[in-house]
Design an enzyme around this catalytic site. Structure first.
Site, short mmCIF file in Angstrom:
data_model
loop_
_atom_site.label_atom_id
_atom_site.label_comp_id
_atom_site.label_asym_id
_atom_site.label_seq_id
_atom_site.Cartn_x
_atom_site.Cartn_y
_atom_site.Cartn_z
N GLU A 165 -5.01 -9.79 -0.33
CA GLU A 165 -4.76 -8.83 -1.37
C GLU A 165 -5.81 -8.09 -1.68
O GLU A 165 -6.94 -8.19 -1.83
CB GLU A 165 -4.37 -9.60 -2.73
CG GLU A 165 -4.09 -8.63 -3.86
CD GLU A 165 -3.63 -9.49 -5.05
OE1 GLU A 165 -3.03 -10.67 -4.85
OE2 GLU A 165 -4.00 -8.93 -6.23
N GLU A 170 -7.11 -1.94 -11.07
CA GLU A 170 -6.69 -2.60 -12.12
C GLU A 170 -7.20 -2.40 -13.35
O GLU A 170 -8.51 -1.72 -13.26
CB GLU A 170 -6.93 -3.98 -11.88
CG GLU A 170 -5.77 -4.88 -10.82
CD GLU A 170 -6.24 -6.33 -10.73
OE1 GLU A 170 -5.25 -7.28 -11.27
OE2 GLU A 170 -7.13 -7.00 -10.29
#
Length: 285
Positions: A165, A170
């Site tokens: 990932e 974020e």
């Protein structure tokens, strides 16, 4: 010696000394920031400019629906999240050149919040390249928007974190000046993931649009905010297997509510909240 000749010689001396000083500083400065591989990916291979009002382009985007249980995860998508993802226009739509993902406080599907999660799995996947999006972020305690890449699971035969990932961006809504980029893999996932943050000076990510991107090549990943390269990771930087040379990854855009990272919304969190995406573009060398 006349003044003109003296001035010329003094100028040359100062320039030479300045060059030596710069050379010494470059030689002595050996931190990661100054030894990063800087890649240039210029061939555009996929772009969604969100120019057509209505539902997002079905030739590019799928949806994750529900609370995660239909995907084989514990309720809350494995992170204790509180939202139920839908494909309703209330939660995801394209208007006036923007993709709009809206998190709402409402009772739906045994959850108290709704939002949307779009992904390109099975429609667009790529190994290596520049992946970027221009985004304006929401704000408020408990909001957790993200722009990220997930490795192909080989029809379910591989599982996370073995598939890898790459979190391009974020953000938690009660820290509006800071974003972070992260990788997850075997031996460095979840709370043991490898991450670095980037902070705006005297500004906030909910005040305007910013470009978030990675340039990913064999044995390195670079993270960018606008034109600033703020981090690079290589196989030497991770404690487990480097799983980012194994095959294609697909794109995910979502706004989560609650969960282990941001915590739950509080009385000061205002709903609805929107993440606005101006474009998503992918390049290769």
């Amino acid at each position: 010696m006349n003044k003109t000749m003296k001035h010329t010689r003094n100028t040359k001396t100062l320039l030479f000394m300045s060059f030596l000083l710069i050379a010494v500083l470059v030689i002595c400065s050996c931190d990661t920031e100054e030894t990063q591989t800087v890649a240039t990916f210029q061939e555009l291979v996929m772009a969604d400019e969100f120019d057509t009002d209505g539902a997002p382009n079905s030739g590019i985007w799928n949806y994750d629906i529900g609370d995660g249980t239909a995907n084989g995860l514990p309720a809350g998508w494995g992170n204790g999240e509180l939202q139920y993802y839908t494909d309703r226009s209330d939660n995801v739509t394209v208007q006036n050149g923007l993709l709009i993902i809206t998190a709402k406080e409402e009772s739906f599907g045994n959850s108290n919040y709704t939002s949307a999660r779009l992904l390109t799995k099975g429609k667009f996947e790529q190994t290596y390249g520049r992946f970027e999006a221009r985004i304006r972020l929401p704000n408020g305690k408990g909001l957790w928007p993200a722009f990220w890449l997930l490795g192909d699971d080989s029809n379910g035969t591989e599982i996370w974190p073995q598939i890898g990932e790459i979190d391009i961006m974020e953000y938690v809504g009660d820290e509006p000046s800071t974003v972070f980029g992260t990788v997850h893999g075997p031996g460095y996932s979840g709370g043991e993931s490898i991450s670095k943050s980037y902070k705006l000076d005297n500004d906030r990510f909910d005040n305007g649009f910013h470009i978030f991107g990675v340039e990913w090549g064999p044995d390195y990943i670079n993270w960018y905010v606008d034109d600033v390269l703020y981090n690079q990771l290589t196989p030497e930087d991770v404690p487990g297997e480097w799983v980012f040379n194994r095959g294609p990854f697909y794109i995910i855009l979502n706004v989560a509510v609650g969960g282990a990272l941001p915590g739950s919304p509080n009385e000061e969190t205002v709903f609805p909240q929107t993440m606005l995406v101006d474009y998503v573009r992918v390049y290769k060398q």
